[in-house]
Design a protein around this motif. Structure first.
Motif, PDB file in Angstrom:
ATOM      1  N   ASP A  58      49.709 122.880 106.096  1.00 34.32           N
ATOM      2  CA  ASP A  58      50.009 121.444 106.076  1.00 34.32           C
ATOM      3  C   ASP A  58      49.843 120.863 104.678  1.00 34.32           C
ATOM      4  OD1 ASP A  58      50.006 121.387 109.033  1.00 34.32           O
ATOM      5  OD2 ASP A  58      47.870 121.815 108.765  1.00 34.32           O
ATOM      6  N   VAL A  59      48.879 121.424 103.950  1.00 38.26           N
ATOM      7  CA  VAL A  59      48.509 120.859 102.642  1.00 38.26           C
ATOM      8  C   VAL A  59      48.540 121.969 101.602  1.00 38.26           C
ATOM      9  CG1 VAL A  59      46.602 119.834 101.315  1.00 38.26           C
ATOM     10  CG2 VAL A  59      47.052 119.059 103.665  1.00 38.26           C
ATOM     11  N   VAL A  60      49.150 121.673 100.450  1.00 40.84           N
ATOM     12  CA  VAL A  60      49.146 122.630  99.338  1.00 40.84           C
ATOM     13  C   VAL A  60      48.352 122.010  98.192  1.00 40.84           C
ATOM     14  CG1 VAL A  60      50.548 123.907  97.656  1.00 40.84           C
ATOM     15  CG2 VAL A  60      51.418 123.539 100.001  1.00 40.84           C
ATOM     16  N   ILE A  61      47.378 122.770  97.692  1.00 42.01           N
ATOM     17  CA  ILE A  61      46.607 122.322  96.518  1.00 42.01           C
ATOM     18  C   ILE A  61      46.852 123.334  95.409  1.00 42.01           C
ATOM     19  CG2 ILE A  61      44.341 121.694  95.604  1.00 42.01           C
ATOM     20  CD1 ILE A  61      43.350 121.383  98.447  1.00 42.01           C
ATOM     21  N   CYS A  62      47.296 122.842  94.264  1.00 42.09           N
ATOM     22  CA  CYS A  62      47.553 123.752  93.151  1.00 42.09           C
ATOM     23  C   CYS A  62      46.527 123.524  92.055  1.00 42.09           C
ATOM     24  CB  CYS A  62      48.968 123.536  92.608  1.00 42.09           C
ATOM     25  SG  CYS A  62      49.384 124.752  91.337  1.00 42.09           S
ATOM     26  N   ALA A  63      45.946 124.599  91.583  1.00 39.55           N
ATOM     27  CA  ALA A  63      44.974 124.518  90.472  1.00 39.55           C
ATOM     28  C   ALA A  63      45.400 125.473  89.372  1.00 39.55           C
ATOM     29  CB  ALA A  63      43.571 124.841  90.974  1.00 39.55           C
ATOM     30  N   ILE A  64      46.708 125.524  89.144  1.00 41.07           N
ATOM     31  CA  ILE A  64      47.225 126.428  88.101  1.00 41.07           C
ATOM     32  C   ILE A  64      46.696 125.980  86.741  1.00 41.07           C
ATOM     33  CG2 ILE A  64      49.358 125.188  87.503  1.00 41.07           C
ATOM     34  CD1 ILE A  64      50.819 127.939  87.927  1.00 41.07           C
ATOM     35  N   SER A  65      46.659 126.927  85.818  1.00 40.95           N
ATOM     36  CA  SER A  65      46.019 126.685  84.527  1.00 40.95           C
ATOM     37  C   SER A  65      46.679 125.554  83.742  1.00 40.95           C
ATOM     38  CB  SER A  65      46.039 127.966  83.704  1.00 40.95           C
ATOM     39  OG  SER A  65      47.360 128.437  83.576  1.00 40.95           O
ATOM     40  N   GLY A  66      45.826 124.846  82.980  1.00 46.32           N
ATOM     41  CA  GLY A  66      46.329 123.736  82.172  1.00 46.32           C
ATOM     42  C   GLY A  66      45.400 123.401  81.030  1.00 46.32           C
ATOM     43  N   VAL A  67      44.816 124.441  80.439  1.00 47.89           N
ATOM     44  CA  VAL A  67      43.968 124.252  79.257  1.00 47.89           C
ATOM     45  C   VAL A  67      44.490 125.231  78.213  1.00 47.89           C
ATOM     46  CG1 VAL A  67      41.644 124.524  78.316  1.00 47.89           C
ATOM     47  CG2 VAL A  67      41.940 123.615  80.625  1.00 47.89           C
ATOM     48  N   HIS A  68      44.978 124.720  77.100  1.00 44.81           N
ATOM     49  CA  HIS A  68      45.681 125.596  76.152  1.00 44.81           C
ATOM     50  C   HIS A  68      44.823 126.745  75.623  1.00 44.81           C
ATOM     51  CE1 HIS A  68      48.804 122.620  76.440  1.00 44.81           C
ATOM     52  NE2 HIS A  68      49.600 123.413  75.742  1.00 44.81           N
ATOM     53  N   ILE A  69      43.519 126.531  75.430  1.00 42.55           N
ATOM     54  CA  ILE A  69      42.706 127.640  74.903  1.00 42.55           C
ATOM     55  C   ILE A  69      42.568 128.762  75.934  1.00 42.55           C
ATOM     56  CG2 ILE A  69      41.383 126.410  73.113  1.00 42.55           C
ATOM     57  CD1 ILE A  69      39.055 126.283  75.226  1.00 42.55           C
ATOM     58  N   ARG A  70      42.908 128.476  77.212  1.00 41.35           N
ATOM     59  CA  ARG A  70      42.920 129.523  78.248  1.00 41.35           C
ATOM     60  C   ARG A  70      44.369 129.886  78.562  1.00 41.35           C
ATOM     61  NH1 ARG A  70      38.577 130.247  81.484  1.00 41.35           N
ATOM     62  NH2 ARG A  70      39.544 129.971  83.506  1.00 41.35           N
ATOM     63  N   SER A  71      45.098 128.966  79.136  1.00 50.94           N
ATOM     64  CA  SER A  71      46.489 129.190  79.538  1.00 50.94           C
ATOM     65  C   SER A  71      47.017 127.846  80.030  1.00 50.94           C
ATOM     66  CB  SER A  71      46.480 130.233  80.661  1.00 50.94           C
ATOM     67  OG  SER A  71      47.585 130.118  81.514  1.00 50.94           O
ATOM     68  N   HIS A  72      48.300 127.605  79.817  1.00 49.97           N
ATOM     69  CA  HIS A  72      48.882 126.314  80.227  1.00 49.97           C
ATOM     70  C   HIS A  72      50.183 126.601  80.967  1.00 49.97           C
ATOM     71  CE1 HIS A  72      50.065 122.054  79.885  1.00 49.97           C
ATOM     72  NE2 HIS A  72      51.271 122.514  79.590  1.00 49.97           N
ATOM     73  N   GLN A  73      50.164 126.444  82.283  1.00 52.62           N
ATOM     74  CA  GLN A  73      51.339 126.804  83.100  1.00 52.62           C
ATOM     75  C   GLN A  73      51.759 125.642  83.997  1.00 52.62           C
ATOM     76  OE1 GLN A  73      53.017 129.530  82.745  1.00 52.62           O
ATOM     77  NE2 GLN A  73      51.615 130.690  81.457  1.00 52.62           N
ATOM     78  N   ILE A  74      51.461 124.432  83.564  1.00 53.80           N
ATOM     79  CA  ILE A  74      51.670 123.257  84.424  1.00 53.80           C
ATOM     80  C   ILE A  74      53.111 123.162  84.952  1.00 53.80           C
ATOM     81  CG2 ILE A  74      51.705 120.701  84.379  1.00 53.80           C
ATOM     82  CD1 ILE A  74      48.856 121.960  84.652  1.00 53.80           C
ATOM     83  N   LEU A  75      54.098 123.433  84.083  1.00 55.01           N
ATOM     84  CA  LEU A  75      55.489 123.240  84.523  1.00 55.01           C
ATOM     85  C   LEU A  75      55.972 124.279  85.544  1.00 55.01           C
ATOM     86  CD1 LEU A  75      57.353 121.966  81.329  1.00 55.01           C
ATOM     87  CD2 LEU A  75      56.526 120.649  83.290  1.00 55.01           C
ATOM     88  N   LEU A  76      55.242 125.392  85.653  1.00 55.95           N
ATOM     89  CA  LEU A  76      55.608 126.360  86.700  1.00 55.95           C
ATOM     90  C   LEU A  76      55.566 125.709  88.083  1.00 55.95           C
ATOM     91  CD1 LEU A  76      53.940 129.878  86.417  1.00 55.95           C
ATOM     92  CD2 LEU A  76      56.366 129.302  86.505  1.00 55.95           C
ATOM     93  N   GLN A  77      54.762 124.640  88.166  1.00 54.60           N
ATOM     94  CA  GLN A  77      54.646 123.961  89.466  1.00 54.60           C
ATOM     95  C   GLN A  77      55.963 123.390  89.955  1.00 54.60           C
ATOM     96  OE1 GLN A  77      50.575 121.828  90.053  1.00 54.60           O
ATOM     97  NE2 GLN A  77      51.209 121.492  87.951  1.00 54.60           N
ATOM     98  N   LEU A  78      56.942 123.233  89.050  1.00 53.38           N
ATOM     99  CA  LEU A  78      58.247 122.731  89.500  1.00 53.38           C
ATOM    100  C   LEU A  78      58.842 123.679  90.534  1.00 53.38           C
ATOM    101  CD1 LEU A  78      59.663 121.442  86.089  1.00 53.38           C
ATOM    102  CD2 LEU A  78      58.683 120.083  87.973  1.00 53.38           C
ATOM    103  N   LYS A  79      58.520 124.962  90.393  1.00 59.58           N
ATOM    104  CA  LYS A  79      59.004 125.936  91.380  1.00 59.58           C
ATOM    105  C   LYS A  79      58.316 125.729  92.727  1.00 59.58           C
ATOM    106  CE  LYS A  79      60.064 129.336  87.909  1.00 59.58           C
ATOM    107  NZ  LYS A  79      60.842 130.536  87.878  1.00 59.58           N
ATOM    108  N   LEU A  80      57.064 125.357  92.655  1.00 60.52           N
ATOM    109  CA  LEU A  80      56.318 125.089  93.889  1.00 60.52           C
ATOM    110  C   LEU A  80      56.869 123.824  94.560  1.00 60.52           C
ATOM    111  CD1 LEU A  80      53.909 126.277  95.433  1.00 60.52           C
ATOM    112  CD2 LEU A  80      52.395 124.902  93.984  1.00 60.52           C
ATOM    113  N   VAL A  81      57.185 122.838  93.740  1.00 63.80           N
ATOM    114  CA  VAL A  81      57.760 121.595  94.273  1.00 63.80           C
ATOM    115  C   VAL A  81      59.086 121.917  94.977  1.00 63.80           C
ATOM    116  CG1 VAL A  81      58.752 119.345  93.654  1.00 63.80           C
ATOM    117  CG2 VAL A  81      56.620 120.114  92.577  1.00 63.80           C
ATOM    118  N   ASP A  82      59.924 122.758  94.360  1.00 65.36           N
ATOM    119  CA  ASP A  82      61.197 123.148  95.006  1.00 65.36           C
ATOM    120  C   ASP A  82      60.942 123.816  96.350  1.00 65.36           C
ATOM    121  OD1 ASP A  82      62.776 122.225  92.991  1.00 65.36           O
ATOM    122  OD2 ASP A  82      62.998 124.171  91.980  1.00 65.36           O
TER     123      ASP A  82
END
Ligand code: NDP
Length: 313
Positions: free
Chosen positions: A78-102
């Motif tokens: 029912d609910v999707v929670i995304c905690a994909i990386s978003g700190v540049h010194i580690r990894s930044h993949q925020i825009l990949l979430q557009l695939k999740l939105v689709d």
């Protein structure tokens, strides 16, 4: 009583993600965790996923390169929670979430999506500095896609992860507090807000079945943890029974020394700039589109900054 939502955590092996999995299970939700094929033989992640399974979570194999696998995954819950990386010194993949939105759009069953936010409210950062503004710009791209797709949402603005900010006495580049010296950012008097990462997860899970947080931004502002850098230092000094030697770095010095750093570090430094010199987290009232977590859920016994810092003794 209404049934508790089934939850899918994406990015469940991450620094925040693993806490979201734990909190979701603790609050009695049927909990699914995305198992990305790409992690392959990353033994730490695989072992962590297996430990989630032992605690009652269900693992869902999927890949961001396989749309149908994401659709199938989100159809389970029912609910999707995304905690994909978003700190540049580690990894930044925020825009990949557009695939999740689709995928969520196509599946059509998801009652709420919580994208990977958990920091400064990006909607308030349209004038943020380069290069750090990318974090906020990308998070806004994801918000627009969610809203254009008509997906119900909650955005969690969690303010400062305590591990970074309390751990380092609000000094970029430090995550352990010195017993000798601290450098204040300016006069060290701007208020910021520090939240134990496990509390962020607890509050986040509390919001998912709450009609008061539907299509809203939830700010986490535990009253005892709204403190300036000086106040954080005082708490630490009290704990160690000793005053630290203090120096200060002016705004101008901070900005000019930033230019010598690499790109990923500059991103982080501009975030510290907005928080510690401008007070961007605490210098506004929460408006109509927002709610405050510690008011909504007074039953949560959050960790005070002082208690959090005892771990460093
Ligand atoms: P992590 O760096 O721990 O990464 C989280 C997860 O992202 C990983 O475990 C992985 O999950 C997934 N991931 C990483 N790379 C990829 C990839 N290429 N493709 C798909 N998935 C990938 O994230 P954090 O916990 O540090 O950050 C989560 C959120 O919190 C972000 O939005 C960030 O901006 C915010 N944040 C806020 C802070 C604050 O002080 N307010 C501080 C730090 C972060 P898996 O392998 O399980 O799929």
């Amino acid at each position: 009583m209404a049934m508790k939502s089934k939850v899918l955590v994406v990015g469940g092996t991450g620094y925040l993600g693993k806490r979201l999995v734990k909190a979701s299970l603790a609050q009695g939700h049927e909990t699914y965790v995305l198992h990305r094929e790409e992690i392959g033989v990353d033994i730490d992640k695989v072992q962590m996923l297996l430990s989630f399974k032992q605690q009652g979570a269900r693992l869902v194999p999927a890949s961001f390169s396989d749309h149908q696998s994401l659709v199938n995954a989100v159809k389970l819950v029912d609910v999707v929670i995304c905690a994909i990386s978003g700190v540049h010194i580690r990894s930044h993949q925020i825009l990949l979430q557009l695939k999740l939105v689709d995928a969520i759009k196509e599946a059509g069953n998801v009652k709420r999506f919580l994208p990977s936010e958990f920091g400064t409210d990006p909607a308030r950062m349209e004038n943020a500095m380069e290069p750090g503004r990318l974090t906020f710009d990308d998070k806004m791209v994801v918000r627009r896609a969610i809203q254009e797709a008509g997906i119900p949402f909650t955005y969690v603005s969690a303010n400062c992860f305590a591990g970074y900010f309390l751990g380092g006495l609000c000094q970029p580049g430090y995550i352990l507090p010195s017993r000798d010296h601290v450098r204040l950012l300016g006069d060290g008097d701007q208020k910021a807000i520090y939240v134990d990462e496990d509390d962020i997860a607890t509050y986040t899970i509390k919001t998912i079945d709450d009609p008061r947080t539907l299509n809203k931004t939830v700010y986490i502002r535990p009253p005892k943890n709204i403190l300036s850098q000086r106040e954080v230092v005082q708490i630490w000094e009290k704990l160690i029974g000793k005053e630290l030697l203090k120096s200060s770095i002016s705004k101008e010095e901070f900005l000019s020394s930033m230019k010598e750093q690499n790109y990923a570090e500059q991103v982080g430094l501009t975030h510290y700039y907005h928080v510690c010199y401008e007070g961007c987290l605490a210098n506004f009232e929460i408006g109509d589109g927002g709610e405050e977590a510690s008011k909504l859920y007074p039953e949560v016994k959050y960790t005070s900054a002082e208690d959090y810092m005892k771990r460093y003794l």
